[in-house]
Design an enzyme around this catalytic site. Sequence first.
Site, PDB file in Angstrom:
ATOM      1  CB  ILE A   1       4.989  12.762  45.512  1.00 59.13           C
ATOM      2  CG1 ILE A   1       6.956  12.892  44.976  1.00 59.13           C
ATOM      3  CG2 ILE A   1       5.830  11.081  45.688  1.00 59.13           C
ATOM      4  CD1 ILE A   1       8.194  13.311  45.935  1.00 59.13           C
TER       5      ILE A   1
ATOM      6  CE  LYS B   1       8.998  14.054  54.569  1.00 59.53           C
ATOM      7  NZ  LYS B   1       8.073  13.112  53.483  1.00 59.53           N
TER       8      LYS B   1
ATOM      9  CE1 TYR C   1       9.837  17.766  54.364  1.00 56.13           C
ATOM     10  CE2 TYR C   1      11.811  16.654  53.829  1.00 56.13           C
ATOM     11  CZ  TYR C   1      11.163  16.855  53.511  1.00 56.13           C
ATOM     12  OH  TYR C   1      10.347  15.931  52.579  1.00 56.13           O
TER      13      TYR C   1
HETATM   14  N1  LIG Z   1       9.236  16.539  45.926  1.00 57.27           N
HETATM   15  C1  LIG Z   1      10.267  16.229  46.055  1.00 57.27           C
HETATM   16  O1  LIG Z   1      11.336  16.656  46.174  1.00 57.27           O
HETATM   17  C2  LIG Z   1      10.629  15.189  47.394  1.00 57.27           C
HETATM   18  C3  LIG Z   1      11.790  14.787  48.043  1.00 57.27           C
HETATM   19  C4  LIG Z   1      11.481  13.619  49.149  1.00 57.27           C
HETATM   20  C5  LIG Z   1       9.882  13.434  50.097  1.00 57.27           C
HETATM   21  N2  LIG Z   1       9.321  13.891  49.501  1.00 57.27           N
HETATM   22  C6  LIG Z   1       7.748  14.034  50.018  1.00 57.27           C
HETATM   23  O2  LIG Z   1       7.428  13.568  49.362  1.00 57.27           O
HETATM   24  C7  LIG Z   1       5.441  14.174  49.470  1.00 57.27           C
HETATM   25  C8  LIG Z   1       4.671  14.988  48.841  1.00 57.27           C
HETATM   26  O3  LIG Z   1       5.809  15.724  48.481  1.00 57.27           O
HETATM   27  P1  LIG Z   1       5.490  16.478  46.806  1.00 57.27           P
HETATM   28  O4  LIG Z   1       7.180  17.404  46.268  1.00 57.27           O
HETATM   29  O5  LIG Z   1       4.491  15.590  45.572  1.00 57.27           O
HETATM   30  O6  LIG Z   1       4.187  18.178  47.770  1.00 57.27           O
HETATM   31  P2  LIG Z   1       3.324  19.083  47.320  1.00 57.27           P
HETATM   32  O7  LIG Z   1       3.911  19.411  45.424  1.00 57.27           O
HETATM   33  O8  LIG Z   1       3.491  20.173  47.760  1.00 57.27           O
HETATM   34  O9  LIG Z   1       2.608  18.176  46.564  1.00 57.27           O
HETATM   35  C9  LIG Z   1       1.506  17.499  48.638  1.00 57.27           C
HETATM   36  C10 LIG Z   1       0.499  17.523  48.560  1.00 57.27           C
HETATM   37  O10 LIG Z   1      -0.599  16.811  49.598  1.00 57.27           O
HETATM   38  C11 LIG Z   1      -1.198  17.576  50.042  1.00 57.27           C
HETATM   39  N3  LIG Z   1      -1.348  18.201  50.795  1.00 57.27           N
HETATM   40  C12 LIG Z   1      -0.957  18.679  51.383  1.00 57.27           C
HETATM   41  N4  LIG Z   1      -0.861  19.127  52.726  1.00 57.27           N
HETATM   42  C13 LIG Z   1      -1.787  18.284  53.192  1.00 57.27           C
HETATM   43  C14 LIG Z   1      -2.638  17.987  54.533  1.00 57.27           C
HETATM   44  N5  LIG Z   1      -2.093  18.667  55.333  1.00 57.27           N
HETATM   45  N6  LIG Z   1      -3.507  17.001  54.431  1.00 57.27           N
HETATM   46  C15 LIG Z   1      -4.245  16.875  52.667  1.00 57.27           C
HETATM   47  N7  LIG Z   1      -3.509  16.823  51.958  1.00 57.27           N
HETATM   48  C16 LIG Z   1      -2.313  17.720  51.962  1.00 57.27           C
HETATM   49  C17 LIG Z   1      -1.161  19.203  48.717  1.00 57.27           C
HETATM   50  O11 LIG Z   1      -2.515  19.673  48.270  1.00 57.27           O
HETATM   51  P3  LIG Z   1      -3.483  20.439  49.102  1.00 57.27           P
HETATM   52  O12 LIG Z   1      -2.362  21.696  49.319  1.00 57.27           O
HETATM   53  O13 LIG Z   1      -4.538  21.002  48.565  1.00 57.27           O
HETATM   54  O14 LIG Z   1      -3.881  19.640  50.531  1.00 57.27           O
HETATM   55  C18 LIG Z   1      -1.033  18.025  47.328  1.00 57.27           C
HETATM   56  O15 LIG Z   1      -1.963  17.571  47.009  1.00 57.27           O
HETATM   57  C19 LIG Z   1       6.000  14.552  50.898  1.00 57.27           C
HETATM   58  O16 LIG Z   1       5.304  13.804  52.249  1.00 57.27           O
HETATM   59  C20 LIG Z   1       7.338  15.103  50.896  1.00 57.27           C
HETATM   60  O17 LIG Z   1       7.632  15.135  52.151  1.00 57.27           O
HETATM   61  C21 LIG Z   1       9.158  14.949  48.371  1.00 57.27           C
END
Ligand SMILES: NC(=O)c1ccc[n+]([C@@H]2O[C@H](COP(=O)([O-])OP(=O)(O)OC[C@H]3O[C@@H](n4cnc5c(N)ncnc54)[C@H](OP(=O)(O)O)[C@@H]3O)[C@@H](O)[C@H]2O)c1
Length: 273
Positions: A23, A165, A161
Amino acid sequence: MAANNGLRYKDKVTIVTGGSKGIGLGVVQVFVKNGAKVVFCARREAEGKEVEADLNKLGIGEALFIPCDVSKEEEIKNLIEKTVAKYGRIDCLVNNAGYHPPHMPIDDFSSDDFRELLNVNLVSYFIAAKYALPYLRKVEGNIINMSSLVGQIGQFGAVTYVATKGGISAMTRALSIDEAKYNVRVNSVSPGNVWTPMWNSGAQATPNPEKTIENGANSQLIGRYGTLEESGTACLFLAADATFCTGIDLNLSGGAELNYGIKTMRGEKELPF
Ligand SMILES: NC(=O)c1ccc[n+]([C@@H]2O[C@H](COP(=O)([O-])OP(=O)(O)OC[C@H]3O[C@@H](n4cnc5c(N)ncnc54)[C@H](OP(=O)(O)O)[C@@H]3O)[C@@H](O)[C@H]2O)c1
């Protein structure tokens, strides 16, 4: 043509945490393509640098990657300071970096697991806001906090989690009240299922990944996953257009929260993937 050649966030300095994948990457891409100067962070430097190089080839906006682990206060402080040193201002902060641990009942989470997750998912948003606000106030900027639909409706096997949130959406409302006197808007976005590396790796860890992925798509009324671009566009709407919105939680959920479904898990021995 509009004054900024159709670029909706031209020259606006935006920080995105967790912008190398998922995202956050969608937000970085959409903001850069709309003329913003985007500083983004993640822990893995090589991936971040690759995204930075690709985006800077577009010749619109700017991308700058700064490595930062949001579980470390000093690294967040450095991210903010480097942004101001380079661009002299901050117009928008998108708190997005976060993690969803594997699904388990409360019996299998330790209190330290919960503390660590709170630190990454919630306290980091507080810290980034705290250090960015002195600059956001100067330009009447805005904050966007990536929450989740499950903060409103709950989710099986995700007690820690969901708590983080729910905390993000509640903190957003509280901060929007305090910052209104500076004309700083504070909003959150609550995604349903958006197709990202995190979603995929969670699905691969289930007994039947294919079925899990299909169910994930069908959990939305719209019958598919949200995209990275749609996530970025929702954030751009809050940053650039929604000038009368503060303290809101924007559902980016394809209607996943609507209607009855088959929800009882009584008698189930396995988790409902
Ligand atoms: N995907 C969904 O369906 C969904 C639904 C509801 C909410 N969300 C929320 O949306 C956000 C992004 O989710 P996503 O699904 O896009 O996750 P993702 O695919 O795992 O991407 C996460 C990003 O954040 C970085 N990251 C993770 N931990 C970090 C840390 N400690 N410090 C700095 N950077 C960090 C990762 O890079 P590195 O690993 O290199 O650090 C990556 O760039 C989250 O807050 C998640 O809870 C997602």
